[in-house]
Design a protein around this motif. Structure first.
Motif, PDB file in Angstrom:
ATOM      1  N   ARG A  78      18.717  47.930   9.707  1.00 15.01           N
ATOM      2  CA  ARG A  78      17.712  48.788   8.863  1.00 15.01           C
ATOM      3  C   ARG A  78      17.197  47.859   7.901  1.00 15.01           C
ATOM      4  N   ALA A  79      17.954  46.887   7.505  1.00 14.32           N
ATOM      5  CA  ALA A  79      17.248  46.087   6.377  1.00 14.32           C
ATOM      6  C   ALA A  79      16.139  45.160   6.866  1.00 14.32           C
ATOM      7  N   ASP A  80      15.819  45.056   7.985  1.00  8.86           N
ATOM      8  CA  ASP A  80      15.048  44.202   8.654  1.00  8.86           C
ATOM      9  C   ASP A  80      13.418  45.152   8.072  1.00  8.86           C
ATOM     10  N   TRP A  81      13.678  46.358   8.020  1.00 12.43           N
ATOM     11  CA  TRP A  81      12.319  47.136   7.521  1.00 12.43           C
ATOM     12  C   TRP A  81      12.069  47.135   5.831  1.00 12.43           C
ATOM     13  N   TYR A  82      13.082  46.663   5.021  1.00 13.78           N
ATOM     14  CA  TYR A  82      12.759  46.551   3.810  1.00 13.78           C
ATOM     15  C   TYR A  82      11.690  45.591   3.602  1.00 13.78           C
ATOM     16  N   GLY A  83      11.320  44.659   4.471  1.00 10.53           N
ATOM     17  CA  GLY A  83      10.288  43.520   4.040  1.00 10.53           C
ATOM     18  C   GLY A  83       9.041  44.217   4.186  1.00 10.53           C
ATOM     19  N   LEU A  84       8.742  45.672   4.385  1.00 15.10           N
ATOM     20  CA  LEU A  84       7.607  46.284   4.288  1.00 15.10           C
ATOM     21  C   LEU A  84       7.214  46.623   2.996  1.00 15.10           C
ATOM     22  N   ILE A  85       8.311  46.731   2.045  1.00 16.01           N
ATOM     23  CA  ILE A  85       7.991  46.990   0.603  1.00 16.01           C
ATOM     24  C   ILE A  85       7.000  46.019  -0.069  1.00 16.01           C
ATOM     25  N   SER A  86       7.153  44.794   0.126  1.00 13.74           N
ATOM     26  CA  SER A  86       6.287  43.499  -0.519  1.00 13.74           C
ATOM     27  C   SER A  86       4.764  43.703  -0.143  1.00 13.74           C
ATOM     28  N   PRO A  87       4.620  43.630   1.085  1.00 16.46           N
ATOM     29  CA  PRO A  87       2.992  43.841   1.460  1.00 16.46           C
ATOM     30  C   PRO A  87       2.517  45.129   0.947  1.00 16.46           C
ATOM     31  N   SER A  88       3.218  46.194   1.083  1.00 13.07           N
ATOM     32  CA  SER A  88       2.854  47.618   0.677  1.00 13.07           C
ATOM     33  C   SER A  88       2.422  47.420  -1.008  1.00 13.07           C
ATOM     34  N   ALA A  89       3.151  46.724  -1.562  1.00 16.88           N
ATOM     35  CA  ALA A  89       2.967  46.749  -3.105  1.00 16.88           C
ATOM     36  C   ALA A  89       1.848  45.653  -3.408  1.00 16.88           C
ATOM     37  N   ILE A  90       1.824  44.539  -2.648  1.00 12.20           N
ATOM     38  CA  ILE A  90       0.623  43.663  -2.752  1.00 12.20           C
ATOM     39  C   ILE A  90      -0.655  44.415  -2.504  1.00 12.20           C
ATOM     40  N   ILE A  91      -0.736  45.158  -1.298  1.00  8.70           N
ATOM     41  CA  ILE A  91      -1.993  45.897  -1.051  1.00  8.70           C
ATOM     42  C   ILE A  91      -2.182  46.839  -2.010  1.00  8.70           C
ATOM     43  N   THR A  92      -1.356  47.794  -2.531  1.00  9.92           N
ATOM     44  CA  THR A  92      -1.529  48.642  -3.701  1.00  9.92           C
ATOM     45  C   THR A  92      -2.233  47.904  -4.948  1.00  9.92           C
ATOM     46  N   CYS A  93      -1.520  46.924  -5.339  1.00  4.21           N
ATOM     47  CA  CYS A  93      -1.917  46.248  -6.523  1.00  4.21           C
ATOM     48  C   CYS A  93      -3.481  45.948  -6.395  1.00  4.21           C
ATOM     49  N   GLY A  94      -3.560  45.195  -5.216  1.00  7.13           N
ATOM     50  CA  GLY A  94      -5.059  44.565  -4.975  1.00  7.13           C
ATOM     51  C   GLY A  94      -5.996  45.645  -4.834  1.00  7.13           C
ATOM     52  N   ALA A  95      -5.388  46.797  -4.275  1.00  6.28           N
ATOM     53  CA  ALA A  95      -6.478  48.252  -4.122  1.00  6.28           C
ATOM     54  C   ALA A  95      -6.820  48.567  -5.364  1.00  6.28           C
ATOM     55  N   VAL A  96      -5.782  48.741  -6.468  1.00  7.05           N
ATOM     56  CA  VAL A  96      -6.099  49.522  -7.711  1.00  7.05           C
ATOM     57  C   VAL A  96      -6.705  48.487  -8.450  1.00  7.05           C
ATOM     58  N   LEU A  97      -6.763  47.140  -8.361  1.00  7.67           N
ATOM     59  CA  LEU A  97      -7.429  46.229  -8.999  1.00  7.67           C
ATOM     60  C   LEU A  97      -8.892  46.360  -8.715  1.00  7.67           C
ATOM     61  N   ALA A  98      -9.145  46.380  -7.145  1.00  7.29           N
ATOM     62  CA  ALA A  98     -10.500  46.648  -6.826  1.00  7.29           C
ATOM     63  C   ALA A  98     -11.149  47.908  -7.142  1.00  7.29           C
ATOM     64  N   ALA A  99     -10.509  49.101  -7.325  1.00  3.76           N
ATOM     65  CA  ALA A  99     -10.839  50.131  -7.608  1.00  3.76           C
ATOM     66  C   ALA A  99     -11.153  50.336  -9.102  1.00  3.76           C
ATOM     67  N   LEU A 100     -10.782  49.391  -9.890  1.00  2.00           N
ATOM     68  CA  LEU A 100     -11.206  49.576 -11.235  1.00  2.00           C
ATOM     69  C   LEU A 100     -12.494  49.056 -11.443  1.00  2.00           C
ATOM     70  N   GLY A 101     -13.057  48.398 -10.335  1.00  2.00           N
ATOM     71  CA  GLY A 101     -14.515  48.175 -10.433  1.00  2.00           C
ATOM     72  C   GLY A 101     -15.175  47.278 -11.592  1.00  2.00           C
ATOM     73  N   ASP A 102     -14.304  46.672 -12.364  1.00  2.00           N
ATOM     74  CA  ASP A 102     -14.906  45.962 -13.581  1.00  2.00           C
ATOM     75  C   ASP A 102     -15.188  44.620 -13.115  1.00  2.00           C
ATOM     76  N   ASP A 103     -16.351  44.119 -13.413  1.00  2.00           N
ATOM     77  CA  ASP A 103     -16.878  42.866 -13.245  1.00  2.00           C
ATOM     78  C   ASP A 103     -16.198  41.615 -14.015  1.00  2.00           C
ATOM     79  N   GLU A 104     -15.584  42.013 -15.040  1.00  2.00           N
ATOM     80  CA  GLU A 104     -14.653  40.955 -15.908  1.00  2.00           C
ATOM     81  C   GLU A 104     -13.344  40.908 -15.395  1.00  2.00           C
TER      82      GLU A 104
END
Length: 538
Positions: A78-104
């Motif tokens: 079951r612990a083998d699937w815990y690894g999906l937490i990290s890529p999900s967090a990385i994608i979420t943070c990247g998507a939020v930063l991209a959605a902010l749409g700020d050129d700065e």
């Protein structure tokens, strides 16, 4: 709602989470491994203490005499699937930063962490490739346990190292300090060395040592180059706290000493080029990628090479502002063509399908280097699209190759026949991944390669592009012929092995994403163009 995400605390959280979440997941896996070790230590005493009860129950089975393994034995699975937490967090943070749409660019911790469009693009690529690798890891590890090549402790160590690997790569793309960047790249070397030798066979340990020695030499050159850039910055009057801050170096590049900067940049290109799989310090790549576990090979080929090249792009921006574009253009063009020629020649003689994929990575990294040498806005956008497409396709190919290894018990191309007849689903995924790597539409590598070629001719570098196209054609023929040999033909009749149980959805998802990027970048268009602008335009 967006203004709530733009405060200092929210910004710090978005920039910290891609590093902190993998480290937290690594701690969870470490605790899981410690529990498994403690259970194995207690198991002998449990068996001894149960013997009197079994003797006294000779006339009939005791209630627990034929009991199944204790419930905690399922915990590592079951612990083998815990690894999906990290890529999900990385994608979420990247998507939020991209959605902010700020050129700065946004910063945190006094500018130590900084996210511009290039950072966000690389976070999304790292997260997407990590999602594929971490989602296929459970089935791969199940095959290793079935073959008795892994136990609970080895599995936990595998997950700890993979999560630390993700954290180091995210730190490398998030930091604005060139010294921290060097430390993060060096951390990837240390962590992945243990992953390359994870199986502890003679060949895997040899590959790990080769990887450490060659990459350490490259990292040493990069360190010396970083010291020279620091020296040039201090001589130019830049404050000590900002002498390795690359935005500051970009702004004041005209004040850097040209001779020292030229030497420093040359050493950095050679040093980080070793981690990117470019000549002359490339020899570690085929051995390490072929011996590492398949999900690790997917991460190393899919994003580690690209993260190292992102460091080169940062330094290239400084060099172009300080020295003009001719210096890095000449260096990168020569390195790209030499790497491509070597990869094409070795692909012609290749007999191992995992090493074949590794040499394919050298081919694609040389195309990315050629795009950086051209340096126009179109070329930079194309090379960033190529980084994403190559990462997705190569992650699928390597993860599929791990299941092929479990099925056939060999990595020799000549011993693998009739995969389509034997395991049609697995063969279809592997075949489509290779088709994507060959640059066929609708996959994004077709669009990115076309963009690099167009940009090269427009920049009057037709001779380099023509030479690259000829070498790519040779590599294309070699890769296509060997893959066809594996997939086609009748299935072997002497074996009764069943196809391995695979988790197919992440591999299919990776192919769909690669094809979608080839058709349209959609909501990522502005991010791609801003990322190309962030690394300079000519």
């Amino acid at each position: 709602m967006p203004h709530l995400l733009q405060g200092p605390a929210a910004t710090a959280a978005l920039l910290t989470a891609p590093v902190a979440v993998p480290l937290a997941v690594a701690c969870v896996h470490a605790l899981t491994g410690l529990r498994a070790s403690a259970a194995e230590v207690r198991e002998p005493s449990r068996e001894v203490s149960s013997q009197p009860a079994l003797v006294g129950a000779a006339t009939g089975p005791a209630d627990g005499a034929a009991a199944p393994p204790p419930p905690e034995s399922d915990a590592p699975h079951r612990a083998d699937w815990y690894g999906l937490i990290s890529p999900s967090a990385i994608i979420t943070c990247g998507a939020v930063l991209a959605a902010l749409g700020d050129d700065e660019a946004v910063t945190a911790y006094g500018g130590l962490l900084r996210a511009d469009a290039l950072t966000v693009w690389m976070l999304l690529v790292v997260g997407a490739v990590a999602l594929i690798a971490c989602a296929t890891a459970p089935s791969y590890l199940a095959g290793e346990r079935t073959a008795e090549r892994a136990d609970a402790r080895n599995t936990a160590l595998f997950h700890v190292l993979v999560q630390a690997f993700l954290a180091a790569m995210c730190l490398a793309v998030l930091t604005a300090n060139l010294g921290v960047l060097w430390v993060a790249i060096e951390a990837t070397t240390i962590v992945t060395a243990f992953l390359v030798g994870h199986r502890r066979t003679r060949t895997s340990v040899e590959a790990a040592w080769k990887y450490v020695v060659i990459c350490s030499a490259g990292i040493a050159l990069a360190f010396l180059g970083t010291v020279l850039i620091y020296y040039a910055a201090r001589q130019a009057g830049i404050a000590e706290a900002y002498a390795l801050d690359w935005p500051t170096l970009m702004e004041q590049a005209d004040r850097l000493d040209p001779a020292v900067t030229r030497l420093g940049i040359g050493l950095v290109l050679l040093g980080f080029g070793a981690k990117a799989g470019l000549v002359p310090l490339h020899a570690w790549l085929p051995d390490a990628h072929s011996q590492a576990p398949a999900p690790v090979s997917a991460l190393m080929s899919g994003v580690l090479l690209s993260v190292a090249f992102t460091a080169i792009l940062r330094y290239q921006s400084i060099a172009d502002a300080a020295l003009g574009t001719g210096y890095t253009r000449a260096l990168l063009t020569g390195i790209a063509l030499l790497t491509l020629a070597l990869a094409a020649a070795l692909l012609l003689a290749q007999r191992d399908y995992k090493r074949m994929l590794a040499y394919s990575s050298m081919e694609h990294m040389s195309l990315i280097a050629l795009g950086a040498a051209i340096g126009t806005p179109l070329a930079r956008a194309a090379l960033l699209l190529h980084i994403a497409g190559h990462g997705l396709a190569k992650a699928v190919a390597f993860c599929a190759s791990g299941h092929i290894l479990h099925l056939t018990r060999t990595t020799r191309i000549g011993r693998v026949r009739g995969l389509i007849a034997r395991a049609p689903g697995l063969a279809g995924i592997f075949g489509l991944a290779v088709v994507a790597l060959l640059g066929f539409p609708p996959f994004s590598l077709f669009a990115s390669e076309l963009g690099i070629v167009r940009a090269g001719f427009a920049a009057r570098m037709g001779w380099a592009v023509s030479a690259a196209l000829l070498l790519v054609l040779i590599a294309f023929a070699a890769l296509a012929a060997r893959t066809a040999r594996m997939l086609l033909g009748p299935a072997p009749t002497a074996t009764t092995d069943e196809p391995p149980a695979t988790t197919g959805w992440p591999l299919v998802l990776g192919l769909v994403a690669c094809a979608a990027l080839g058709i349209s970048t959609g909501p990522l268009t502005d991010l791609l163009l801003n990322a190309a602008q962030a690394i300079g335009a000519r």
